[in-house]
Design an enzyme around this catalytic site. Structure first.
Site, PDB file in Angstrom:
ATOM      1  N   CYS A  45      -9.777  42.475   5.848  1.00 54.30           N
ATOM      2  CA  CYS A  45      -8.430  42.555   5.267  1.00 54.30           C
ATOM      3  C   CYS A  45      -8.121  41.233   4.566  1.00 54.30           C
ATOM      4  O   CYS A  45      -8.254  40.170   5.161  1.00 54.30           O
ATOM      5  CB  CYS A  45      -7.391  42.836   6.352  1.00 54.30           C
ATOM      6  SG  CYS A  45      -5.700  42.622   5.771  1.00 54.30           S
ATOM      7  N   CYS A  48      -5.207  39.296   6.538  1.00 51.62           N
ATOM      8  CA  CYS A  48      -5.300  38.839   7.920  1.00 51.62           C
ATOM      9  C   CYS A  48      -5.586  37.327   7.971  1.00 51.62           C
ATOM     10  O   CYS A  48      -6.213  36.771   7.068  1.00 51.62           O
ATOM     11  CB  CYS A  48      -6.387  39.622   8.670  1.00 51.62           C
ATOM     12  SG  CYS A  48      -5.812  41.211   9.327  1.00 51.62           S
ATOM     13  N   HIS A 108      -2.175  42.874  11.847  1.00 47.84           N
ATOM     14  CA  HIS A 108      -2.481  43.849  10.800  1.00 47.84           C
ATOM     15  C   HIS A 108      -1.778  45.189  11.014  1.00 47.84           C
ATOM     16  O   HIS A 108      -1.454  45.893  10.058  1.00 47.84           O
ATOM     17  CB  HIS A 108      -3.998  44.049  10.784  1.00 47.84           C
ATOM     18  CG  HIS A 108      -4.481  44.965   9.714  1.00 47.84           C
ATOM     19  ND1 HIS A 108      -4.678  44.543   8.414  1.00 47.84           N
ATOM     20  CD2 HIS A 108      -4.788  46.292   9.730  1.00 47.84           C
ATOM     21  CE1 HIS A 108      -5.103  45.563   7.687  1.00 47.84           C
ATOM     22  NE2 HIS A 108      -5.171  46.640   8.446  1.00 47.84           N
ATOM     23  N   ASN A 148       6.636  47.306  -1.280  1.00 51.86           N
ATOM     24  CA  ASN A 148       6.193  48.678  -1.478  1.00 51.86           C
ATOM     25  C   ASN A 148       5.499  49.072  -0.187  1.00 51.86           C
ATOM     26  O   ASN A 148       4.565  48.397   0.230  1.00 51.86           O
ATOM     27  CB  ASN A 148       5.194  48.783  -2.631  1.00 51.86           C
ATOM     28  CG  ASN A 148       5.787  48.299  -3.939  1.00 51.86           C
ATOM     29  OD1 ASN A 148       6.975  48.441  -4.179  1.00 51.86           O
ATOM     30  ND2 ASN A 148       4.956  47.717  -4.770  1.00 51.86           N
ATOM     31  N   SER A 156      -2.346  50.526  -0.294  1.00 57.53           N
ATOM     32  CA  SER A 156      -3.413  51.014   0.565  1.00 57.53           C
ATOM     33  C   SER A 156      -3.616  50.103   1.767  1.00 57.53           C
ATOM     34  O   SER A 156      -4.144  50.522   2.786  1.00 57.53           O
ATOM     35  CB  SER A 156      -4.709  51.141  -0.224  1.00 57.53           C
ATOM     36  OG  SER A 156      -4.930  49.936  -0.924  1.00 57.53           O
ATOM     37  N   HIS A 159      -1.371  46.106   6.125  1.00 56.21           N
ATOM     38  CA  HIS A 159      -0.936  44.804   6.650  1.00 56.21           C
ATOM     39  C   HIS A 159       0.471  44.496   6.116  1.00 56.21           C
ATOM     40  O   HIS A 159       0.692  44.523   4.909  1.00 56.21           O
ATOM     41  CB  HIS A 159      -1.930  43.709   6.226  1.00 56.21           C
ATOM     42  CG  HIS A 159      -1.771  42.464   7.025  1.00 56.21           C
ATOM     43  ND1 HIS A 159      -2.765  41.953   7.838  1.00 56.21           N
ATOM     44  CD2 HIS A 159      -0.706  41.658   7.197  1.00 56.21           C
ATOM     45  CE1 HIS A 159      -2.319  40.870   8.445  1.00 56.21           C
ATOM     46  NE2 HIS A 159      -1.059  40.677   8.077  1.00 56.21           N
ATOM     47  N   HIS A 161       3.501  43.237   4.454  1.00 55.73           N
ATOM     48  CA  HIS A 161       3.741  42.166   3.490  1.00 55.73           C
ATOM     49  C   HIS A 161       4.688  42.636   2.387  1.00 55.73           C
ATOM     50  O   HIS A 161       4.914  43.833   2.219  1.00 55.73           O
ATOM     51  CB  HIS A 161       2.427  41.720   2.854  1.00 55.73           C
ATOM     52  CG  HIS A 161       1.805  42.753   1.950  1.00 55.73           C
ATOM     53  ND1 HIS A 161       1.158  43.873   2.412  1.00 55.73           N
ATOM     54  CD2 HIS A 161       1.743  42.837   0.592  1.00 55.73           C
ATOM     55  CE1 HIS A 161       0.715  44.588   1.397  1.00 55.73           C
ATOM     56  NE2 HIS A 161       1.053  44.004   0.277  1.00 55.73           N
ATOM     57  N   GLN A 163       6.210  41.309  -1.787  1.00 57.50           N
ATOM     58  CA  GLN A 163       5.874  40.492  -2.945  1.00 57.50           C
ATOM     59  C   GLN A 163       7.121  39.857  -3.528  1.00 57.50           C
ATOM     60  O   GLN A 163       8.236  40.290  -3.257  1.00 57.50           O
ATOM     61  CB  GLN A 163       5.204  41.350  -4.017  1.00 57.50           C
ATOM     62  CG  GLN A 163       3.908  41.980  -3.572  1.00 57.50           C
ATOM     63  CD  GLN A 163       3.260  42.720  -4.732  1.00 57.50           C
ATOM     64  OE1 GLN A 163       2.854  42.115  -5.721  1.00 57.50           O
ATOM     65  NE2 GLN A 163       3.200  44.028  -4.622  1.00 57.50           N
ATOM     66  N   HIS A 291      22.556  42.375  -1.392  1.00 57.21           N
ATOM     67  CA  HIS A 291      22.284  43.547  -0.560  1.00 57.21           C
ATOM     68  C   HIS A 291      20.813  43.922  -0.683  1.00 57.21           C
ATOM     69  O   HIS A 291      20.117  43.467  -1.594  1.00 57.21           O
ATOM     70  CB  HIS A 291      23.173  44.726  -0.958  1.00 57.21           C
ATOM     71  CG  HIS A 291      23.063  45.106  -2.405  1.00 57.21           C
ATOM     72  ND1 HIS A 291      23.666  44.388  -3.416  1.00 57.21           N
ATOM     73  CD2 HIS A 291      22.408  46.118  -3.028  1.00 57.21           C
ATOM     74  CE1 HIS A 291      23.393  44.943  -4.587  1.00 57.21           C
ATOM     75  NE2 HIS A 291      22.619  45.997  -4.381  1.00 57.21           N
TER      76      HIS A 291
HETATM   77 ZN   LIG Z   1      21.619  46.696  -5.939  1.00 53.72          ZN
HETATM   78 ZN   LIG Z   2      -4.697  42.521   7.831  1.00 57.27          ZN
END
Ligand SMILES: [Zn+2]
Ligand SMILES: [Zn+2]
Length: 347
Positions: A45, A48, A108, A148, A156, A159, A161, A163, A291
């Site tokens: 990964c 990780c 993970h 996402n 896919s 883990h 996270h 962005q 918000h």
């Molecule tokens: Zn808004």
């Molecule tokens: Zn991981």
């Protein structure tokens, strides 16, 4: 039955609510969802702790959160600084900015819903730090933080996270929200989001939960079936001015919403989550109310909300569900994660 058009005050657009033409209702059969038990560490990964990424860089042996520059940035300092001017009416400019990844946890196999409230509060602190640090740079006009989650939105790697895109422009939705919020303040002397909160409180049917300083609701003007807003009750333009107590209470509400999402169909619930914070371009954003918006793409366990003619072709959303009903569904979900309930042998 709800069949009407609802005004979205933050986006200045109509949402068509056509919940009268219920397609086949979901009858509640168990979803074929294979939840393979994931290990808490995977040697291959790229998120990780201690592992090498495609760039050859190695992750720190981190123990809580971990922030690094995206190896495949869409905006970055390496973008060509001099781009050839296009012909005619068109314009362009360098795609400069900063793209980063924030790992929520070294584990993970956890999701945001599984983190402890204090760990989510720590994540809020990290987001705040990033927003302040990047937003203060001259070339950065806005910091967009988003997650996402789920293969259905293209992720896919489970883990946990998110962005971060720190850009030399303000993302369209934020630009609109900032503009209408300032206009509302100038015209009425009031904060638009406070008026929304008051309307939600007065009605009450769409509130999912709240504590002293934070609230989660499925807005009157929701475009997605399970769209949820999570916000502090006091107006803050960004995470910057939240007190530690407010961060903790916001984290508690966030966690509870995420648990209810997962409990809905007893499966990890996919979503796009975005933090809507004021731009950092030096403008007047006193009317802006920070918000967090969740845009889950599923209407039913295996039924995606497809964006089609009205949304892509015309730019307005058509919703097949009534926000009042969907809010009631979420509110009715238990506050204990189904995974934990199963482990403890509860039904
Ligand atoms: Zn808004
Ligand atoms: Zn991981």
């Amino acid at each position: 039955m709800t069949w009407e058009q609802r005004w979205h005050p933050l986006r200045e657009e109509w949402v068509i609510v056509a919940a009268h033409r219920q397609t086949r209702p979901w009858i509640g059969k168990t979803v074929e969802h294979q939840e393979a038990a994931l290990a808490d560490y995977l040697p291959d990964c790229y998120l990780c702790p201690g592992n090498a990424r495609v760039s050859g860089k190695r992750n720190a042996h981190y123990t809580s959160t971990f922030v690094f520059d995206n190896d495949h940035p869409c905006v970055g300092s390496d973008a060509p600084p001099d781009v050839a001017a296009p012909k005619g009416i068109y314009r362009n400019r360098p795609a400069i900015g900063v793209s980063r990844v924030v790992c929520y946890s070294p584990k993970h196999n956890l999701t945001l819903a599984h983190l402890e409230v204090f760990e989510i509060a720590e994540l809020l602190r990290v987001w705040r730090e990033q927003y302040i640090d990047l937003g203060r740079r001259n070339e950065i006009s806005h910091v967009l933080i988003f997650e996402n989650k789920g293969e259905v939105v293209g992720v896919s790697n489970p883990h946990p996270h998110c962005q971060l895109y720190a850009t030399n422009f303000v993302f369209k939705t934020i630009e609109t929200e900032a503009r209408v919020s300032q206009n509302h303040l100038a015209e009425t002397g009031r904060i638009l989001f406070q008026d929304i909160l008051k309307s939600e409180h007065d009605d009450g049917r769409r509130i999912i939960l709240e504590n002293q300083s934070a609230i989660a609701f499925l807005p009157y003007f929701a475009r997605y079936a399970y769209e949820v807003f999570v916000a502090p009750k006091e107006t803050h333009a960004s995470l910057e001015t939240l007190t530690e107590a407010e961060r903790l209470e916001l984290a508690a509400v966030l966690k509870c919403v995420l648990i209810k999402f997962d409990n809905l169909w007893q499966m990890p619930f996919p979503y796009v989550m975005a933090l809507h914070q004021a731009p950092t371009d030096g403008g007047d954003y006193r009317g802006f109310h920070f918000h967090i918006e969740f845009h889950p793409p599923l209407r039913q366990p295996n039924l995606l909300k497809y964006l089609a003619g009205p949304e892509i072709g015309g730019g307005n959303f058509l919703s097949d569900t009534a926000p009042e009903e969907k809010a009631a569904e979420l509110r009715a979900q238990p506050d204990v994660h189904y995974g934990q309930a199963r482990r403890e042998g509860k039904p």
